[in-house]
Write a protein that holds these residues in place. Sequence first.
Motif, PDB file in Angstrom:
ATOM      1  N   PHE A  44      -6.780   2.923  -3.222  1.00  0.00           N
ATOM      2  CA  PHE A  44      -5.390   3.014  -2.788  1.00  0.00           C
ATOM      3  C   PHE A  44      -4.466   2.934  -3.995  1.00  0.00           C
ATOM      4  O   PHE A  44      -4.758   2.220  -4.961  1.00  0.00           O
ATOM      5  CB  PHE A  44      -5.015   1.841  -1.862  1.00  0.00           C
ATOM      6  CG  PHE A  44      -5.671   1.887  -0.525  1.00  0.00           C
ATOM      7  CD1 PHE A  44      -5.160   2.668   0.481  1.00  0.00           C
ATOM      8  CD2 PHE A  44      -6.795   1.133  -0.270  1.00  0.00           C
ATOM      9  CE1 PHE A  44      -5.755   2.706   1.725  1.00  0.00           C
ATOM     10  CE2 PHE A  44      -7.403   1.157   0.966  1.00  0.00           C
ATOM     11  CZ  PHE A  44      -6.881   1.947   1.967  1.00  0.00           C
ATOM     12  N   ARG A  45      -3.338   3.651  -3.926  1.00  0.00           N
ATOM     13  CA  ARG A  45      -2.250   3.422  -4.866  1.00  0.00           C
ATOM     14  C   ARG A  45      -1.478   2.229  -4.339  1.00  0.00           C
ATOM     15  O   ARG A  45      -1.153   2.176  -3.151  1.00  0.00           O
ATOM     16  CB  ARG A  45      -1.332   4.640  -4.963  1.00  0.00           C
ATOM     17  CG  ARG A  45      -1.967   5.793  -5.702  1.00  0.00           C
ATOM     18  CD  ARG A  45      -1.037   6.975  -5.863  1.00  0.00           C
ATOM     19  NE  ARG A  45      -0.799   7.592  -4.533  1.00  0.00           N
ATOM     20  CZ  ARG A  45       0.392   7.697  -3.966  1.00  0.00           C
ATOM     21  NH1 ARG A  45       1.464   7.271  -4.570  1.00  0.00           N
ATOM     22  NH2 ARG A  45       0.513   8.255  -2.777  1.00  0.00           N
ATOM     23  N   VAL A  46      -1.183   1.256  -5.199  1.00  0.00           N
ATOM     24  CA  VAL A  46      -0.507   0.041  -4.756  1.00  0.00           C
ATOM     25  C   VAL A  46       0.727  -0.214  -5.617  1.00  0.00           C
ATOM     26  O   VAL A  46       0.881   0.363  -6.701  1.00  0.00           O
ATOM     27  CB  VAL A  46      -1.447  -1.190  -4.811  1.00  0.00           C
ATOM     28  CG1 VAL A  46      -2.585  -1.040  -3.824  1.00  0.00           C
ATOM     29  CG2 VAL A  46      -1.994  -1.418  -6.190  1.00  0.00           C
ATOM     30  N   VAL A 106      -4.808  -4.266   3.827  1.00  0.00           N
ATOM     31  CA  VAL A 106      -5.843  -3.319   4.270  1.00  0.00           C
ATOM     32  C   VAL A 106      -6.483  -3.814   5.563  1.00  0.00           C
ATOM     33  O   VAL A 106      -6.714  -3.026   6.491  1.00  0.00           O
ATOM     34  CB  VAL A 106      -6.905  -3.104   3.169  1.00  0.00           C
ATOM     35  CG1 VAL A 106      -8.082  -2.304   3.685  1.00  0.00           C
ATOM     36  CG2 VAL A 106      -6.288  -2.411   1.973  1.00  0.00           C
ATOM     37  N   GLY A 143      -0.397   4.415  -0.582  1.00  0.00           N
ATOM     38  CA  GLY A 143      -1.150   5.538  -0.034  1.00  0.00           C
ATOM     39  C   GLY A 143      -2.535   5.612  -0.634  1.00  0.00           C
ATOM     40  O   GLY A 143      -2.847   4.912  -1.605  1.00  0.00           O
ATOM     41  N   PRO A 144      -3.383   6.465  -0.079  1.00  0.00           N
ATOM     42  CA  PRO A 144      -4.727   6.620  -0.652  1.00  0.00           C
ATOM     43  C   PRO A 144      -4.661   7.410  -1.946  1.00  0.00           C
ATOM     44  O   PRO A 144      -3.769   8.230  -2.150  1.00  0.00           O
ATOM     45  CB  PRO A 144      -5.476   7.394   0.427  1.00  0.00           C
ATOM     46  CG  PRO A 144      -4.419   8.136   1.150  1.00  0.00           C
ATOM     47  CD  PRO A 144      -3.190   7.273   1.116  1.00  0.00           C
ATOM     48  N   HIS A 145      -5.592   7.128  -2.825  1.00  0.00           N
ATOM     49  CA  HIS A 145      -5.689   7.856  -4.093  1.00  0.00           C
ATOM     50  C   HIS A 145      -6.923   8.747  -3.990  1.00  0.00           C
ATOM     51  O   HIS A 145      -8.050   8.258  -3.901  1.00  0.00           O
ATOM     52  CB  HIS A 145      -5.805   6.878  -5.260  1.00  0.00           C
ATOM     53  CG  HIS A 145      -5.843   7.554  -6.585  1.00  0.00           C
ATOM     54  ND1 HIS A 145      -4.735   8.091  -7.164  1.00  0.00           N
ATOM     55  CD2 HIS A 145      -6.869   7.791  -7.430  1.00  0.00           C
ATOM     56  CE1 HIS A 145      -5.066   8.631  -8.328  1.00  0.00           C
ATOM     57  NE2 HIS A 145      -6.370   8.454  -8.513  1.00  0.00           N
ATOM     58  N   PHE A 184      -9.100   8.618   6.807  1.00  0.00           N
ATOM     59  CA  PHE A 184      -7.676   8.836   6.649  1.00  0.00           C
ATOM     60  C   PHE A 184      -7.158   9.968   7.528  1.00  0.00           C
ATOM     61  O   PHE A 184      -5.975  10.007   7.836  1.00  0.00           O
ATOM     62  CB  PHE A 184      -7.328   9.130   5.191  1.00  0.00           C
ATOM     63  CG  PHE A 184      -7.504   7.929   4.321  1.00  0.00           C
ATOM     64  CD1 PHE A 184      -6.671   6.847   4.451  1.00  0.00           C
ATOM     65  CD2 PHE A 184      -8.503   7.886   3.376  1.00  0.00           C
ATOM     66  CE1 PHE A 184      -6.828   5.735   3.664  1.00  0.00           C
ATOM     67  CE2 PHE A 184      -8.666   6.783   2.574  1.00  0.00           C
ATOM     68  CZ  PHE A 184      -7.833   5.697   2.728  1.00  0.00           C
ATOM     69  N   LYS A 233      -3.826   1.127  -9.188  1.00  0.00           N
ATOM     70  CA  LYS A 233      -4.669   1.451  -8.041  1.00  0.00           C
ATOM     71  C   LYS A 233      -5.638   0.316  -7.766  1.00  0.00           C
ATOM     72  O   LYS A 233      -6.006  -0.439  -8.674  1.00  0.00           O
ATOM     73  CB  LYS A 233      -5.404   2.769  -8.220  1.00  0.00           C
ATOM     74  CG  LYS A 233      -6.038   3.012  -9.538  1.00  0.00           C
ATOM     75  CD  LYS A 233      -6.587   4.418  -9.639  1.00  0.00           C
ATOM     76  CE  LYS A 233      -7.187   4.586 -11.020  1.00  0.00           C
ATOM     77  NZ  LYS A 233      -7.866   5.841 -11.188  1.00  0.00           N
ATOM     78  N   VAL A 238     -12.898   2.165  -1.062  1.00  0.00           N
ATOM     79  CA  VAL A 238     -11.773   3.040  -0.814  1.00  0.00           C
ATOM     80  C   VAL A 238     -10.742   2.750  -1.891  1.00  0.00           C
ATOM     81  O   VAL A 238     -10.556   1.598  -2.290  1.00  0.00           O
ATOM     82  CB  VAL A 238     -11.163   2.780   0.582  1.00  0.00           C
ATOM     83  CG1 VAL A 238     -10.023   3.724   0.858  1.00  0.00           C
ATOM     84  CG2 VAL A 238     -12.219   2.899   1.654  1.00  0.00           C
ATOM     85  N   ILE A 245      -3.213  -7.290  -1.200  1.00  0.00           N
ATOM     86  CA  ILE A 245      -3.868  -6.006  -0.945  1.00  0.00           C
ATOM     87  C   ILE A 245      -4.949  -6.175   0.119  1.00  0.00           C
ATOM     88  O   ILE A 245      -5.054  -5.369   1.048  1.00  0.00           O
ATOM     89  CB  ILE A 245      -4.447  -5.421  -2.244  1.00  0.00           C
ATOM     90  CG1 ILE A 245      -3.321  -5.102  -3.233  1.00  0.00           C
ATOM     91  CG2 ILE A 245      -5.285  -4.188  -1.965  1.00  0.00           C
ATOM     92  CD1 ILE A 245      -3.792  -4.807  -4.629  1.00  0.00           C
ATOM     93  N   LEU A 282       0.845  -1.192   0.000  1.00  0.00           N
ATOM     94  CA  LEU A 282       0.000   0.000   0.000  1.00  0.00           C
ATOM     95  C   LEU A 282       0.880   1.241   0.000  1.00  0.00           C
ATOM     96  O   LEU A 282       1.611   1.487   0.946  1.00  0.00           O
ATOM     97  CB  LEU A 282      -0.905   0.021   1.233  1.00  0.00           C
ATOM     98  CG  LEU A 282      -1.947  -1.078   1.346  1.00  0.00           C
ATOM     99  CD1 LEU A 282      -2.712  -0.928   2.639  1.00  0.00           C
ATOM    100  CD2 LEU A 282      -2.889  -1.059   0.173  1.00  0.00           C
TER     101      LEU A 282
END
Length: 97
Positions: free
Chosen positions: A30-32, A45, A12-14, A93, A80, A28, A41, A10
């Motif tokens: 996320f950038r992965v 999470v 961060g959030p996108h 977040f 993502k 939700v 993933i 992970l």
Amino acid sequence: MNQERIYKVLLGPHISEKATMASENGSVVFRVASDATKPEIKKAVEQLFDVKVEAVRVANRKGKLKRTMRGMGKRSGLRKAYVRLAEGQDIDFQDVE
């Protein structure tokens, strides 16, 4: 899954308009990492945010070719994950440290 791998999966959030609309349906974004799998993933999470994950969908966005002063350049791609949480689950977040 060890803690080191969680933080490599992970990134961060996108945050985007489409991600905000998806959050209304319990998802939700996320950038992965480019080598992350759906089970990785899901585990990351669930362990990091202490929530129950129902489904994971992954989208790959290819980097665009752009003309620069010195010729053609390429932007980096993005992977993502759209993570659908169980009913009643939520990730805030701004609350996570």
